[in-house]
Design a protein around this motif. Structure first.
Motif, PDB file in Angstrom:
ATOM      1  N   ASP A 135       0.654  -1.335  -0.337  1.00 18.66           N
ATOM      2  CA  ASP A 135       0.062  -0.399  -0.425  1.00 18.66           C
ATOM      3  C   ASP A 135       0.850   1.514   0.210  1.00 18.66           C
ATOM      4  O   ASP A 135       0.523   1.882  -0.681  1.00 18.66           O
ATOM      5  N   ILE A 136       1.740   1.465   0.900  1.00 17.81           N
ATOM      6  CA  ILE A 136       2.829   2.068   0.870  1.00 17.81           C
ATOM      7  C   ILE A 136       3.284   2.279   0.130  1.00 17.81           C
ATOM      8  O   ILE A 136       3.361   4.322  -0.959  1.00 17.81           O
ATOM      9  N   ILE A 137       4.159   1.666  -0.811  1.00 15.10           N
ATOM     10  CA  ILE A 137       4.808   1.309  -2.117  1.00 15.10           C
ATOM     11  C   ILE A 137       4.182   2.271  -2.889  1.00 15.10           C
ATOM     12  O   ILE A 137       4.261   2.989  -4.035  1.00 15.10           O
ATOM     13  N   ASP A 138       2.596   1.641  -3.011  1.00 12.13           N
ATOM     14  CA  ASP A 138       1.736   2.351  -4.282  1.00 12.13           C
ATOM     15  C   ASP A 138       1.878   3.998  -4.086  1.00 12.13           C
ATOM     16  O   ASP A 138       2.278   4.443  -5.402  1.00 12.13           O
ATOM     17  N   GLN A 139       1.736   3.654  -3.062  1.00 13.56           N
ATOM     18  CA  GLN A 139       1.535   5.522  -2.868  1.00 13.56           C
ATOM     19  C   GLN A 139       2.628   6.614  -2.930  1.00 13.56           C
ATOM     20  O   GLN A 139       2.329   7.080  -3.558  1.00 13.56           O
ATOM     21  N   TYR A 140       3.739   5.936  -2.721  1.00 13.53           N
ATOM     22  CA  TYR A 140       4.698   6.824  -2.747  1.00 13.53           C
ATOM     23  C   TYR A 140       5.066   7.031  -4.481  1.00 13.53           C
ATOM     24  O   TYR A 140       5.464   8.002  -4.894  1.00 13.53           O
ATOM     25  N   VAL A 141       4.074   5.754  -4.987  1.00 11.38           N
ATOM     26  CA  VAL A 141       4.859   5.687  -6.574  1.00 11.38           C
ATOM     27  C   VAL A 141       4.142   7.234  -7.401  1.00 11.38           C
ATOM     28  O   VAL A 141       4.296   7.797  -7.573  1.00 11.38           O
TER      29      VAL A 141
END
Lengths: 413, 444
Positions: free
Chosen positions: B94-100
């Motif tokens: 979730d966090i990686i997606d949001q950061y991208v």
């Protein structure tokens, strides 16, 4: 605990290779065998030794997170894929995080005790290299309470056990403990080098303790553990047959090629609660205590154990939980060489989770296979010699952070 | 305007190019980190990715997404605390997606130069053409009210000249990334004598945040990196000229490539490095340098001859090597171009013969095993002692090559390009991944 109403044995253990980084043939970029192929290889391995599928009454498969790693559930229905002769037979899939394998064994044991079966085919499997480790950490975090995930570390379980390691350092001394971790790692790898299916079988590092002493780096990983303190990501399956005396006869396996289940302890602790004491595996302690009591023996009669070293700290704490060392003295016990294969109490003689590998749902079954091999003289290069006055083998399989536990005491049949 | 304010609106010119895309990536990550800090809340950050074609910009966005994803996976430990107050972001995924999503959201792709007119900071990574650079800088400077600062990635054009011709009043500095910028640690910093102090200070802070190794260079065409590399090319091609009478052309190229890689323990042979950079790029840099250094012959007839025959080298958009002087198969050198025959010749046909002529090579581990080896100093000393003592043609050529490389390095200091021999060595160690600096005493 009541005495077992009839004798329960295990025979015909089989392990696939524990595949993952470290194995020469592992290439993350190439297509690899799927979940069903591991299941089939392991299942057929055992069937071949017990005279085929017609000898099987029931089937049990343990798998932890195939629903996410492999987008696959309903795994009981893979048994007929192993062998057509298993069509129409009762089968069940069980789950208990990293204790899944031993829960599958317990399912087999209970079927024998319930007299619904004489021969139960038990398989444990996990195929985890389908995702990068960073996403695998999310999946494995399911062994904890889901509401703790947000607050947890990116590498959730390394984070949980790093906290335990940090607490242990503080209470009993960091330097000594880190050296004990490094020794644990060395023992694990040296044992794995003797077992061709082990993930670290090809490991050729010269000074294992030196590399394992690498300082933990909390910025890229966790504060109190380095990568050598952790079991790796593994794909693998293990299989064994749980049988009655009648089952032994039916499969034609002599009693001395079997191990007998003498006692067991199966316990669970509240998943929503934090550990009572970070420096103690209290649920593991309870499971071992129950297992030894039900077997009517003490730890002094046990010659070898397969314990759940998902992390080096878990190894140290398990040594204490088994009663081999006082609290805080587990590290010393290891540093004195007691747990090495030539020590007083050899532990994880084919490498354990750190050396052999940790295909999570298979680990509990793999532990039983190793004990079977050691107690029946079939461990090959990894064979140890058990002292005559300590003929018992012990396993400890742990799910989550000391939450779901199974400990079993075995003796040669 | 403080650091954060200046970073709020940035433009990258030539953003879809090899250097530009790397600069864009690193800068977008830096801006995202600023915007995600508690004090960055509510502030708007924009990075204008400017290039000439829509198609190239679409390719850039694809590259960017893949690279930001990699970066996010790598720094997930820190990102979890960055997003700790977002209850819906639970798993790493979730966090990686949001950061991208957050990083890509900062990037405004555009084919119009006017998109840079609101920027406070302009990175330039366009073609190595002084006139074009001056024209673009002048346009932006005249039409942008923010008195923007210009960071040029030129590897050869003097900064002072760009400043003067575009009338930038010292608001320009040479900030020379190495290829690929996302990987290479080295940045050459080239202030001109008029560069404003605050521009230099900002550049240093920015480099530090990007965790780059900054080496200052004087404002002399070619600076340190190409100052060494171009003269290295001239030496190697000059040796081929001499050698080919005896060895033949392709054989001589093979020999010098082998000497400069295996014997000198470098990551690539000189001819492979020329192909990697691009024969056209090398030739162009030489011509730019020549125009500022009239007294030194900086011309390579071999490169011109190859270009005339359409042999260019360089890389495909996926980063794989195009054929140049050498021919590649799966990244491995398999042939050498023969201008006489206008075709590649297979190395296997003459390899053994040339190796025999070079004589036995003193035993040494390859570059890969030496470069990160903590005991490399002793290994290198012992190896070059052997080279110095050996009489084989290969050893003699190696010795001459190493001494020439040293001479070039020392020359960069004495001619005032580099401030110290250590700086020269740092550039070759970090920018070219050499296992040792050229200015050393191994052969003394």
């Amino acid at each position: 605990m009541k005495k077992l109403r009839r004798k329960v044995y295990m025979v015909a253990g089989y392990n696939t290779v524990s595949m993952g980084t470290g194995r020469k043939e592992f290439n993350p970029k190439k297509e690899r065998p799927g979940l069903e192929e591991y299941i089939r290889e392991a299942g057929q391995g055992t069937l071949k030794m017990i005279g085929g599928a017609q000898n099987v009454d029931e089937c049990a498969i343990g798998n932890f997170m195939g629903s996410r790693f492999n987008k696959q559930a309903n795994m009981a229905a893979f048994f007929p894929f192993i062998d057509e002769g298993l069509r129409g037979k009762p089968a069940i899939r069980v789950e208990g995080a990293c204790a899944t394998g031993a829960l599958a064994l317990m399912t087999g044991i209970k079927s024998i005790l319930a007299e619904t079966a004489e021969v139960v085919l038990v398989i444990g499997v996990e195929v985890q290299n389908t995702v990068k480790a960073i996403y695998g950490a999310d999946i494995l975090a399911g062994a904890g309470w889901y509401k703790d995930r947000k607050e947890g570390h990116a590498y959730f379980f390394p984070g949980q056990f790093s906290d335990r390691a940090g607490a242990y350092y503080e209470k009993y001394g960091r330097e000594k403990t880190r050296r004990a971790f490094a020794r644990w790692y060395r023992n694990a790898i040296e044992n794995a080098r003797l077992c061709p299916t082990a993930q670290e079988y090809h490991n050729s590092t010269k000074d294992l303790e030196a590399v394992a002493m690498m300082e933990p780096n909390g910025r890229s990983f966790v504060d109190h553990l380095n990568v050598f303190d952790c079991s790796k990501v593994s794909d693998g399956a293990s299989s064994i047959a749980v049988v009655s005396e009648e089952g032994l006869k039916r499969t034609g396996i002599p009693k001395d090629q079997a191990i007998e289940v003498i006692g067991f302890g199966q316990v669970a602790e509240d998943l929503t609660k934090k550990p009572i004491e970070q420096t103690e595996l209290s649920t593991s302690k309870l499971a071992v205590k129950k297992a030894l009591e039900s077997a009517g023996i003490t730890i002094d009669q046990v010659g070898t154990a397969e314990i759940h070293d998902c992390f080096t700290i878990a190894g140290v704490l398990a040594v204490e939980a088994m009663g081999l060392a006082e609290p805080g003295k587990g590290a010393d016990y290891i540093l004195e060489g007691n747990t090495a294969r030539d020590g007083k109490f050899p532990i994880n003689t084919t490498g354990g989770l750190i050396g052999w590998g940790h295909p999570t749902g298979a680990t509990g079954v793999h532990q039983a296979v190793t004990i079977l091999e050691q107690l029946t003289g079939k461990a090959g290069d990894a064979q140890i010699k058990l002292p005559a006055d300590r003929p018992y083998g012990l396993t400890v399989n742990m799910g989550g952070n000391d939450k779901t536990l199974v400990s079993v005491v075995y003796h040669r049949g | 305007m403080n650091y954060e304010e200046r970073m709020q609106n940035v433009a990258v010119l030539g953003a879809a190019g090899k250097m530009g895309s790397g600069i864009l990536l690193l800068t977008a990550l830096e801006m995202a980190d600023l915007s995600l800090k508690p004090e960055g809340k509510g502030k708007k950050y924009v990075i204008n990715a400017i290039d000439v074609s829509d198609e190239a910009l679409q390719g850039l966005m694809k590259y960017l997404r893949a690279q930001v994803l990699k970066a996010a996976e790598k720094k997930i430990v820190a990102l979890r605390s960055v997003y700790k107050d977002h209850p819906a972001l639970i798993e790493n995924a979730d966090i990686i997606d949001q950061y991208v999503h957050d990083v890509i959201g900062l990037v405004m792709p555009s084919t119009h130069l006017a998109s840079a007119l609101g920027s406070n900071l302009v990175f330039e990574a366009i073609k190595e053409d002084p006139e074009l650079k001056v024209k673009i800088f002048s346009y932006i400077n005249e039409n942008n009210k923010n008195q923007p600062w210009f960071f040029t990635n030129t590897s050869s054009i003097p900064i002072g000249e760009l400043d003067e011709k575009a009338k930038l009043g010292g608001r320009i500095i040479g900030f020379h990334f190495y290829n690929p910028p996302a990987v290479q640690k080295l940045v050459e910093l080239i202030p001109s004598k008029n560069t404003l102090k605050e521009v230099s200070e900002f550049a240093q802070a920015y480099a530090k945040n990007l965790r780059k190794v900054l080496v200052p260079s004087n404002d002399v065409a070619g600076f340190i990196g190409n100052g060494h590399f171009m003269r290295d090319i001239l030496y190697a091609t000059g040796e081929v000229e001499k050698l080919q009478k005896e060895f033949g052309f392709v054989e001589s190229v093979y020999a010098m490539n082998r000497i400069s890689q295996d014997y000198l323990i470098r990551p690539m042979g000189i001819f492979q490095l020329i192909d990697y950079v691009g024969i056209d790029v090398c030739s162009y840099i030489l011509s730019v340098m020549q125009s500022y250094m009239k007294q030194e012959p900086l011309h390579c007839p071999l490169l011109d001859q190859l270009l005339a025959l359409g042999v260019k080298g360089g890389q495909f958009s996926d980063g794989s090597q195009k054929d140049g002087i050498l021919k590649y198969e799966k990244g491995k050198v398999v042939g050498i171009y023969d201008p006489g025959k206008k075709a590649y010749r297979v190395i296997e046909e003459f390899k053994a013969k040339v190796d025999e002529k070079l004589g036995a090579m003193p035993a040494v581990q390859p570059w890969k095993s030496i470069v990160g080896n903590p005991g490399k100093e002793d290994i290198l000393k012992a190896y070059f002692k052997e080279i110095g003592d050996a009489k084989s043609p290969g050893a003699v050529m190696t010795k001459a090559y190493a001494l020439k490389s040293r001479e070039i390095g020392v020359g960069l200091v004495s001619s005032g390009v580099a401030f110290s021999e250590k700086d020269v060595n740092t550039v070759l160690l970090t920018g070219f991944f050499h296992a040792y600096g050229p200015v050393n005493d191994y052969l003394n």
